[in-house]
Design an enzyme around this catalytic site. Structure first.
Site, short mmCIF file in Angstrom:
data_model
loop_
_atom_site.label_atom_id
_atom_site.label_comp_id
_atom_site.label_asym_id
_atom_site.label_seq_id
_atom_site.Cartn_x
_atom_site.Cartn_y
_atom_site.Cartn_z
CG MET A 1 22.53 12.53 2.92
SD MET A 1 23.51 13.21 1.96
CE MET A 1 22.80 12.91 0.20
CD GLU B 1 -1.79 -2.60 1.62
OE1 GLU B 1 -2.62 -3.48 1.87
OE2 GLU B 1 -0.78 -2.60 2.29
CG PHE C 1 -10.52 -9.43 11.17
CD1 PHE C 1 -8.82 -9.89 11.76
CD2 PHE C 1 -9.74 -9.71 9.50
CE1 PHE C 1 -7.90 -10.11 10.72
CE2 PHE C 1 -9.29 -9.72 9.01
CZ PHE C 1 -7.62 -10.36 9.37
CD GLN C 2 -7.02 -6.53 7.97
OE1 GLN C 2 -8.48 -6.96 7.18
NE2 GLN C 2 -6.19 -7.44 7.46
CE LYS D 1 -17.32 -6.26 3.31
NZ LYS D 1 -16.07 -7.76 4.10
#
Length: 589
Positions: free
Chosen positions: A487, A58, A120-121, A170
């Site tokens: 760097m 993502e 969940f999630q 949802k």
């Protein structure tokens, strides 16, 4: 199959998302599915107008959308699931916020009746993303969804651009309500675009009287659109004033232009930094006075009158106190400045040409980008010089990762047009460049898209080779491989007694075999004599390429303004001692 959706119709929340994207002119969505967004993915499946690009992470979806947005001027669109899907997007959101990139990110959420139950999630996505978005929404009622989606696009692209997020439970996606068309949504966010006429007149007077002026431009010129870049070129051409730019503003004024000084700041050019330090009028157009530009704030452009033009009023006087602050869209401001200045006779002080430009010419003679290319080792500067020479005639877009290679790319690659240079400026996000190159290639399928990378940065999102292969994207990954966190190693050498704590890359992959494992082309080069042929092989290969360019391991990136120093105290050349940093070294100018 494309399912028709009339402008006013009872439809599910998931269908509303698709219809809103259509009305907003969206052709591409970058994303990754999960349980909380399956209704939207199902609606995507049932239409053919909007293309979905399946990334492998993502974070990469957001960076790809940034590349798409930065190279087109249109908002990038992202779709992720709840919980880890949304939290994985946070780095990209923060990156886009600091660099003013317009994004619309849609995240799934657990059903409304489950919010707060640690389902969940489940994650508090709105709370988590509040500090790293321009605005965000949690939509709990399907009847509010279409209106919110249209508001999101408006907020992301109006005023100072930035990322927004809509969190969609949802059950809201499944439920049915009446769709609200875009044209019927009243937008209350309407930031000021038109500048003060009095401030414009004061700036014109300053332009007429300045003896040592400099234009200091930033990404705001590019964000304002092509008209702003054209007006900037007219103003520079007619006044004859020198112009420099931040990392994010490269291309707004052509690098081939005779007034161009190059990039300024910590790794900017000597002539640009000296002009900024010694000017008597500094006109900031669409930049935000970030710390990599200002150096020591108390010594920044100490003898100048300062003007700041910005669409964001909160940027005015935030870091540097200015004599004139002009709030407005860059294009609108420049149009009025040119109109007033021309109406008053297009006057400038003759000292600009007779004294100021000769002084700048002397600074250019320092040749601050000089390096020694000797033997059979490829210097990274040489690699980028050859890349510039061999690609300059192509329809070329450049993205970068973050580190030394990024600064060398800004120094040695030249851009004559806006939207051709995509890099992570404010957040400095390693792993940005590869997925950004994917977004650019999606937007410009026939162009040559090259990601200039370091091996350490590139490995952070290496999984996106799968995306490049799946969608047949001929992105070229030009990796300057010094087997170091370059760097970090440079700062450890100069500031930390050469104690190289965790800055050596070990157990690196064979990049040629890695490319072949994905079904792509791999090229390796460690000889300056064969570099041109290898670069041309990369360019002419039809599909994705990983180019492993083995370069000098301990090359330092100069010029460099040490932290806490003003613009006129720059390290030039390969000075390597702490004494040079603190003022004892001969290379501290």
């Amino acid at each position: 199959m494309t399912r028709e959706m009339p402008s006013e119709l009872e439809m599910t929340g998931a269908q509303m998302v698709i219809q809103a994207l259509r009305e907003q002119g969206v052709d591409t969505v970058f994303g990754y599915p999960g349980g909380a967004v399956l209704p939207i993915y199902d609606a995507l499946f049932q239409q053919n107008e909007i293309r979905h690009i399946l990334v492998r992470h993502e974070q990469a979806a957001v960076h790809a959308a940034e590349g798409y947005a930065r190279s087109t001027g249109k908002p990038g669109v992202v779709l992720v699931t709840s919980g880890p899907g949304a939290t994985n997007a946070v780095t990209g959101l923060t990156d886009a916020l600091l660099d003013s990139i317009p994004l619309v990110v849609m995240s799934g959420q657990v059903a409304t009746f489950m919010i707060g139950t640690d389902g969940f999630q489940e994650a508090d996505t709105v709370g988590i993303t509040r500090p790293c978005t321009k605005h965000n929404w949690l939509v709990k009622d399907t009847s509010d969804l279409s209106r919110t989606l249209h508001q999101a696009f408006h907020v992301a692209t109006t005023g100072r651009p930035g990322p927004v997020l809509i969190d969609i439970p949802k059950d809201v996606q499944f439920a049915t309500a009446t769709y609200t068309p875009r044209d019927t949504v009243q937008q209350r966010y309407n930031p000021r675009r038109s500048p003060s006429e009095a401030a414009i007149a004061e700036l014109v007077t300053m332009i007429e009287r300045a003896k040592r002026p400099v234009f200091y431009t930033g990404g705001g010129v590019i964000n304002s659109g092509p008209r702003a870049s054209q007006l900037l070129r007219e103003l520079v051409g007619e006044t004859g004033f020198p112009i420099t730019s931040t990392l994010m503003g490269l291309g707004a004024y052509p690098a081939s232009g005779k007034a161009w000084l190059g990039m300024l700041g910590m790794h900017g050019l000597y002539e640009a930094n000296m002009a900024m330090h010694d000017c008597d009028l500094m006109i900031n157009i669409g930049a935000r006075f970030d710390d990599r530009i200002t150096g020591l704030v108390s010594a920044f452009s100490p003898n100048s009158r300062k003007v700041h033009i910005d669409i964001d009023p909160s940027s005015i006087n935030k870091v540097i106190r200015v004599d004139v602050g002009i709030v407005g869209d860059v294009a609108d401001v420049l149009e009025q400045v040119l109109a007033q200045w021309r109406a008053r006779g297009s006057k400038t002080d003759a000292a600009v040409q007779t004294k100021w430009w000769p002084e700048i010419a002397a600074w250019k003679q320092v040749d601050c980008l000089h390096y020694e290319q000797s033997g059979k080792v490829i210097k990274p500067q040489y690699a980028l010089q050859r890349l510039q020479e061999l690609t300059k005639k192509y329809d070329r877009y450049i993205t970068t990762e973050v580190g030394q290679h990024q600064m060398w790319a800004a120094q040695f690659l030249h851009f004559d047009e806006p939207h051709r240079w995509m890099t992570s400026g404010g957040l400095g996000t390693m792993g940005y460049g590869f997925p950004a190159s994917i977004g650019v290639q999606i937007a410009h399928p026939e162009a040559l898209v090259i990601n200039v990378a370091g091996e350490a940065s590139w490995l952070m999102n290496m999984q996106e080779m799968g995306t490049a292969m799946q969608f047949g994207l001929p992105v070229k990954q030009f990796i300057l491989n010094n087997e170091r966190l370059g760097m970090v190693r440079q700062w450890q050498q100069l500031l930390h007694g050469e104690r190289y704590s965790q800055s050596w890359s070990e157990s690196l992959p064979d990049f040629v075999k890695l490319a072949e494992a994905f079904g792509a082309k791999g090229i390796i080069c460690d000889d300056p004599d064969t570099l041109d042929d290898a670069i041309m092989e990369m360019i002419t290969t039809p599909g994705p390429v990983i180019f492993d360019c083995l370069v000098a391991k301990h090359e330092n990136c100069f010029p460099m303004i040490p932290s806490g120093k003003p613009h006129n105290e720059m390290l030039l050349g390969d000075a390597s001692t702490v004494g040079a940093i603190t003022g004892a070294g001969a290379m501290l100018v």
